[in-house]
Design a protein around this motif. Structure first.
Motif, PDB file in Angstrom:
ATOM      1  N   GLU A 443       0.847  -1.195   0.010  1.00  0.00           N
ATOM      2  CA  GLU A 443      -0.068   0.027  -0.014  1.00  0.00           C
ATOM      3  C   GLU A 443       0.816   1.281   0.090  1.00  0.00           C
ATOM      4  OE1 GLU A 443      -3.994  -1.360   2.193  1.00  0.00           O
ATOM      5  OE2 GLU A 443      -2.239  -0.510   3.476  1.00  0.00           O
ATOM      6  N   ARG A 444       1.954   1.172   0.906  1.00  0.00           N
ATOM      7  CA  ARG A 444       2.712   2.527   0.833  1.00  0.00           C
ATOM      8  C   ARG A 444       3.480   2.737  -0.347  1.00  0.00           C
ATOM      9  NH1 ARG A 444       8.467   2.886   4.501  1.00  0.00           N
ATOM     10  NH2 ARG A 444       8.825   4.973   3.628  1.00  0.00           N
ATOM     11  N   ASP A 447       0.948   4.278  -2.937  1.00  0.00           N
ATOM     12  CA  ASP A 447       0.431   5.457  -2.683  1.00  0.00           C
ATOM     13  C   ASP A 447       1.645   6.494  -2.901  1.00  0.00           C
ATOM     14  OD1 ASP A 447      -1.710   7.064  -0.860  1.00  0.00           O
ATOM     15  OD2 ASP A 447       0.524   7.637   0.012  1.00  0.00           O
ATOM     16  N   ALA A 491      -6.232  -4.105  -1.133  1.00  0.00           N
ATOM     17  CA  ALA A 491      -5.179  -3.000  -0.891  1.00  0.00           C
ATOM     18  C   ALA A 491      -4.721  -2.319  -2.078  1.00  0.00           C
ATOM     19  CB  ALA A 491      -3.943  -3.650  -0.168  1.00  0.00           C
ATOM     20  N   SER A 495      -5.673   1.747  -2.128  1.00  0.00           N
ATOM     21  CA  SER A 495      -4.403   2.486  -2.524  1.00  0.00           C
ATOM     22  C   SER A 495      -4.530   3.328  -3.484  1.00  0.00           C
ATOM     23  CB  SER A 495      -3.009   1.665  -2.356  1.00  0.00           C
ATOM     24  OG  SER A 495      -2.841   0.918  -1.135  1.00  0.00           O
ATOM     25  N   THR A 498      -6.962   5.957  -3.181  1.00  0.00           N
ATOM     26  CA  THR A 498      -6.869   6.773  -2.310  1.00  0.00           C
ATOM     27  C   THR A 498      -5.679   8.081  -3.044  1.00  0.00           C
ATOM     28  OG1 THR A 498      -6.592   5.330  -0.404  1.00  0.00           O
ATOM     29  CG2 THR A 498      -5.381   7.437  -0.098  1.00  0.00           C
TER      30      THR A 498
END
Length: 899
Positions: A443-444, A447, A491, A495, A498
C-alpha cells in the motif's frame, strides 16, 4: 543306488504278506467250508495290515522305507541331505508270539491289531456286498503286546557336545572369514537333530554366547582403536563391520535355519533380530562409538551443505543401517535435527544481514529445496521431513518476518518490477500464511508512486499513460506474484483510489480543489477517440507488442482489429475512471472535447464514440450522460436541418457562392463558449445572414448565437509548386483571404491584419503563429522566429508544398488554451460548491436537526461521486446557507432546518 539290508527285509515281508492276503480272499470267495485257524506271528500280522514298515534310526527318528532321502523345509535354500542309513529291524522270537483267528476266515483265529477300530472287513478287503461269517465264540486264546520302539543307544548330552564341536569349529571359520571346508548340510542336520531332541534352547544360547564374544572382540575392538580418526572415518569403519557381520550372518542362518524356523519362531524371535540386537547393544550403543557414529552421519550432511561432494554411497548405507538396527528415530534423527537447527539459525542470521531481500529469498528457497531433496533422495522418514521443514520455516521465515516484509526492501522490488522475486517472496511467506503481511509495504509503495505521478507538474500530459502502466504493472504483480490474494487485491484498489483522489491547490488546477486525474483521463479518451488505434502509446498497445514479437521472415499477413484494440484501451481507462471521485471534472472536460470532435468531424470512429457513451452510462447512470446524448442528437438534427435548407434553395433555384454547413446546438446541453469578436468576410456574412433568416422564419421565437471560434473552412489555394486544399479554422481562413491578389513579395503587417480581422491580440497571435511558425507554413514571417510581435510582417510562402493535396492546418483549433482550461476548472469548482450546498439542504430537510460532525460526514458521503470539498469548504458552504436562511445554528453544535 545301493539298498541297505533293512530295505531288503522290508520288501520281502511286504511281498509275502501280499501273497497271503490274496490267497485268503480267494479261499473265502470259493468255499463255504470252515478252515482250521492258522497261527501267525505278531510281526506278520503287523506287516500285512500296514503294508509299510517304519523303522527308527539311532536317534529315534521315524524313517519310511519307501523314502530314500529326508526332505528339508521348502523355505530353506540348503541342498538336499544325503541318504540316511537304517539299521536292520529286530524280529521277535516265535515263542513270544500269539495266534488269533482271522476275520476273513472262521478257521483263522488271528486278530489284526493294526486295523482301525470299527472298520468292516468288507471295506478292508474291497468286498462291499459280502456279509461276514462271524462266530463270537471263536477268539484268541492268548494276547501278547510288544513295544516295537527301540531305545537310543547314544547319550543325548554326548551327542550334543559332539555336534556342537563341529558347529563351534564352523563358526570359528566363519568369524575368521576363512574359506569354508565343512559340509553345510551336515551341520544343518546336526542342528535339526538337536532341535528334535529338545536341545534347541541350549544350541541357541551357545550360538548367542559365541556371537557375543566375536562381536565384542572381533568387531568392536578394531573400531575402538580407530576412535582417534575423524567421525566420518569411524562411521565408515562401523559400516564395514556391519557389512561383514551381515555377510557372516547369511552363513549362520543357513546352518541354524531349522532352529530359526522351529524354535525361535515360536518365541516371536529370529536369528536376524538376535544378530542385530548384538551389534546394536555391543557396538552402536557403546558410549565411545555411539556419538561418533551419529556425528559422522551429520558430518556428511554438513559437507553437503557446505557445497562439497556428498558421499552418497556411505550416507545411503548409513541410513539403511540405522533403519535395520532401529536406531534411526531414537539416535540419529534427534542429533541430526539438533545440528540442523544450529546450522539453519546461523545461516539465516548471516544471510539476512549480508544479502539483499531478493538474494536472501532465493538462497532460502534453495536451501529448503536442497534439504527436502536430500530427504527424498535417501528415503529419510516422514517425521524427519516434517520436523526439518518446520525448523526451516521457523528460522528462515517466522523469525525473519521483519526482514522479509521490510517496506524499503519490498519497495525496491516493486520499483524494479521484479515479478519473479516478488513471487518467490510471497510463496516463502505463504508457507506460514504470512503473505498478507506484505500489505502495508504494498500500500505504501502504491500510494507514494501514484502520488508522485499525479502531482508531477512537468509530466501532466503523460499522467494517464503512467497511471495505466502502473495499473497494468500492479495487476500483473497481484495476479502472478501474489497469486490473486484477495486481501492484497483489496489493498491495491484502496491504495489506488486513495492517491488518485488526492488534491491540492496548485497552478495545474488554478488553485482549486479539482482532481487533476479526472481532467487528464478525459483528455486521454479524447486522444483515443480522435486518433483511434494509431494514437495508443506503444507501451500500452498490444498491437505494437504483437508486431514486435512477429518473425520478420513470416510471410503470413497478420490482421489486427483496431476497433478491438481501442475498446480494450477504453476499458483500461474506465478502470482508472472508477477510482476517481471527482467525476464532475471528468464530465466537464469530456463534454468540451466531445463538442470539438462532433463539430469538426474529428472522431476516428462513430462506433467508438457510442461505445464510450454506453460505458459511461452503465458506470455513472443515465443522468450523467443525458447532456452527452443530447449533443449527439443535436448533430443529427443539424444535418437534417441543412438537408432541408439545401432543398429549399434548390426549389428556388438559388445558388450560393460557397457551401455552407451549420450545426444548431442546444445551449443547455453543450459547453459554454466565449464570444470572440471577428470581422467576417462579405461572402461568408451574406450566406450566414441568409440561413439565419430562413431558420427564424421556420422556427419562430428562437435566437441563434454564432460561435465563429468553433467553425472551420476548406480553402482552395494556388501555390507556385501546386494547388492545395487547406483545411483551416475560421480565423485562419479570414487571415488567409486577406492575401488574395497580392504578389509574392508583398507583405502585410501585424497591425493591418489586426484591423482587418478584428480579432483580439491573443487570438490573432495564436492564429498567425499556426500559419507562419508551425510545421506547415502557408505564410512566411518576417523576421523569422517562434513568437509573434507587433512589428512582424507576413507574406505568402511561395515554396509551400506537401505530398498530400488536402492539408490540415487547423490542429491548433483542437488544442485547449490556458484560458479555456482555467475557465473550466473555475466553473467546476463553482458547481461543486452549489452541489455541496444542495446536498446540505437535502440532508437538513430530511433530518431537521443534526450535529456539525455528523452533517460534515454525511455531506462527504453524498458528494463523494461528484467531487468532495475539504472540511473547510463544507463549513464555508454551511455558513452561506445560514446567511441565506436555509438553516440556523443552535447551542451544542446543532443545526436546525428552517422550512
Amino acid at each position: 543306488m545301493q539298498t541297505s539290508p533293512s530295505d531288503s527285509l522290508i520288501q520281502d515281508r511286504i511281498s509275502t504278506e501280499r501273497k497271503r492276503k490274496h490267497a485268503r480272499q480267494l479261499s473265502s470267495n470259493t468255499s463255504d467250508s470252515t478252515i482250521a485257524p492258522k497261527q501267525q506271528t505278531i510281526s506278520e500280522l503287523f506287516s500285512a495290515s500296514q503294508q509299510k514298515l517304519s523303522v527308527r534310526d539311532a536317534n529315534g527318528l521315524v524313517l519310511s522305507p519307501t523314502s530314500k532321502r529326508m526332505r528339508l523345509d521348502s523355505s530353506t535354500s540348503n541342498p538336499p541331505l544325503p541318504p540316511t542309513t537304517i539299521a536292520p529291524a529286530q524280529p521277535l522270537p516265535p515263542e513270544k508270539m500269539y495266534t488269533f483267528p482271522t476275520k476273513n476266515n472262521q478257521n483263522n483265529n488271528v486278530i489284526d491289531l493294526t486295523g482301525s477300530p470299527g472298520a468292516s472287513p468288507q471295506r478292508k478287503n474291497g468286498m462291499r456286498n459280502h456279509k461276514p461269517n462271524f462266530n463270537p465264540h471263536m477268539g484268541a486264546k492268548k494276547l501278547a503286546v510288544k513295544n516295537f520302539r527301540t531305545q537310543a543307544k547314544a547319550d543325548p548330552q554326548l551327542y550334543l557336545n559332539q555336534v556342537w564341536e563341529k558347529l563351534d569349529a564352523a563358526l570359528t571359520v566363519v568369524f575368521k572369514n576363512e574359506k569354508i571346508t565343512f559340509s553345510l548340510e551336515e551341520l544343518y542336520r546336526g542342528v535339526e537333530n538337536l532341535c528334535r531332541q529338545g536341545h534347541a534352547q541350549e544350541v541357541c544360547l551357545r550360538l548367542q554366547k559365541k556371537s557375543e564374544v566375536y562381536v565384542s572382540e572381533g568387531l568392536k575392538q578394531p573400531l575402538l582403536e580407530r576412535l582417534s580418526s575423524k567421525n566420518v572415518d569411524v562411521l565408515r569403519a562401523v559400516l564395514a563391520a556391519w557389512g561383514t557381520w551381515n555377510d557372516q550372518l547369511k552363513i549362520i542362518h543357513w546352518i541354524f535355519c531349522y532352529m530359526d524356523r522351529s524354535y525361535l519362531l515360536q518365541q516371536s524371535r529370529s536369528l536376524q533380530d538376535i544378530a542385530v540386537g548384538l551389534f546394536r547393544n555391543i557396538i552402536f550403543e557403546d558410549p565411545q562409538l555411539m556419538p561418533r557414529i551419529g556425528d559422522g552421519a551429520c558430518d556428511l550432511i554438513a559437507s553437503d551443505r557446505a557445497g562439497e561432494d556428498l558421499d552418497h554411497r556411505t550416507f545411503s548405507e548409513t541410513i539403511k543401517m540405522f533403519h535395520e538396527m532401529q536406531t534411526y528415530t531414537n539416535s540419529f534423527e534427534p542429533r541430526m535435527l539438533e545440528l540442523s537447527q544450529t546450522y539453519i539459525a546461523e545461516w539465516a542470521e548471516k544471510e539476512s544481514l549480508e544479502k539483499s531481500l531478493a538474494d536472501y529469498v532465493a538462497s532460502a528457497r534453495k536451501l529448503m529445496s536442497g534439504e527436502m531433496a536430500r530427504v527424498d533422495m535417501f528415503g529419510l522418514d516422514s517425521t524427519t521431513r516434517r520436523d526439518l521443514l518446520t525448523l526451516l520455516e521457523d528460522h528462515l521465515i517466522q523469525k525473519k518476518e521483519t526482514r522479509l516484509i521490510n517496506q524499503d526492501d519490498v519497495a525496491d522490488l516493486l520499483d524494479d518490477n521484479s515479478v519473479r522475486d516478488l513471487e518467490q517472496l510471497y510463496s516463502l511467506l505463504e508457507r506460514r500464511r504470512l503473505g498478507v503481511k506484505l500489505r502495508p509495504a504494498f500500500e505504501r509503495w502504491i500510494d507514494d508512486t501514484g502520488t508522485g505521478v499525479v502531482f508531477d507538474d512537468k509530466e501532466q500530459e503523460s499522467m494517464v499513460i503512467k497511471l495505466l502502466c502502473l495499473k497494468k504493472q500492479l495487476d500483473t504483480i497481484w495476479r502472478v506474484s501474489f497469486h490473486r490474494n484477495e486481501e492484497l487485491g483489496h489493498a491495491l484498489r484502496e491504495s489506488f483510489e486513495t492517491f488518485i483522489n488526492k488534491s491540492k491547490k496548485t497552478s495545474a488546477t488554478w488553485n482549486t480543489d479539482n482532481s487533476k486525474p479526472g481532467e487528464m483521463i478525459a483528455k486521454y479518451v479524447d486522444m483515443l477517440l480522435r486518433g483511434g488505434a494509431k494514437a495508443i502509446p506503444a507501451q500500452l498497445s498490444s498491437i505494437a507488442s504483437k508486431q514486435a514479437t512477429t518473425d520478420e521472415d513470416d510471410n503470413e499477413d497478420i490482421v489486427f482489429d483496431e476497433d478491438t484494440e481501442v475498446n480494450n484501451q477504453l476499458d483500461q481507462v474506465l478502470d482508472l475512471f472508477r477510482f476517481v471521485h471527482g467525476k464532475a471534472v471528468f464530465e466537464a472536460f469530456y463534454k468540451k472535447d466531445l463538442a470539438r470532435r462532433l463539430l469538426m468531424g474529428r472522431s476516428a470512429s462513430a462506433d467508438a464514440e457510442r461505445s464510450m457513451l454506453a460505458r459511461l452510462k452503465t458506470e455513472c447512470g443515465a443522468g450523467f450522460t443525458a447532456n452527452l446524448e443530447q449533443m449527439f442528437k443535436d448533430v443529427e438534427l443539424g444535418r437534417e436541418e441543412m438537408i432541408s435548407y439545401k432543398s429549399f434553395l434548390s426549389e428556388r433555384s438559388e445558388r450560393q457562392p460557397l457551401d455552407l454547413s451549420v450545426n444548431i446546438l442546444s445551449a443547455s446541453a453543450w459547453p459554454t463558449y466565449p464570444d470572440v469578436p471577428v470581422i467576417i468576410p462579405v461572402d461568408i456574412k451574406s450566406a450566414i445572414d441568409k440561413f439565419e433568416t430562413h431558420y427564424k422564419n421556420k422556427h419562430s421565437g428562437r435566437k441563434l448565437d454564432w460561435k465563429h471560434a468553433l467553425a472551420h473552412c476548406q480553402l482552395k489555394a494556388k501555390f507556385p509548386k501546386g494547388n492545395k486544399e487547406l483545411v483551416v479554422s475560421s480565423f485562419q481562413a479570414i487571415v488567409l483571404l486577406l492575401f488574395n491578389g497580392l504578389q509574392e513579395d508583398e507583405k502585410l503587417s501585424y497591425e493591418y491584419l489586426k484591423e482587418a480581422t478584428g480579432l483580439p491580440p491573443a487570438e490573432l497571435a495564436r492564429t498567425l503563429q499556426s500559419l507562419a511558425c508551425a510545421k506547415l507554413r502557408p505564410l512566411t514571417k518576417h523576421p523569422k522566429g517562434r513568437d509573434i510581435n507587433t512589428t512582424d510582417q507576413f507574406s505568402l510562402n511561395a515554396s509551400f508544398s506537401d505530398p498530400k493535396y488536402r492539408v490540415k492546418i487547423n490542429t491548433v483549433q483542437l488544442r485547449e488554451t490556458k484560458e479555456e482550461n482555467k475557465e473550466t476548472h473555475e466553473r467546476v469548482a463553482a458547481d461543486r460548491n452549489f452541489e455541496t450546498q444542495a446536498a446540505i439542504v437535502r440532508i437538513m430537510k430530511s433530518r431537521k436537526k443534526i450535529l456539525h460532525a455528523e452533517l460534515v460526514s454525511e455531506t462527504i458521503r453524498v458528494t463523494k461521486d461528484r467531487g468532495t470539498l475539504d472540511v473547510g469548504g463544507i463549513k464555508r458552504n454551511i455558513d452561506r446557507l445560514i446567511e441565506k436562511d436555509y438553516m440556523e445554528r443552535e447551542e451544542g453544535g446543532m443545526y436546525s432546518y428552517i422550512a
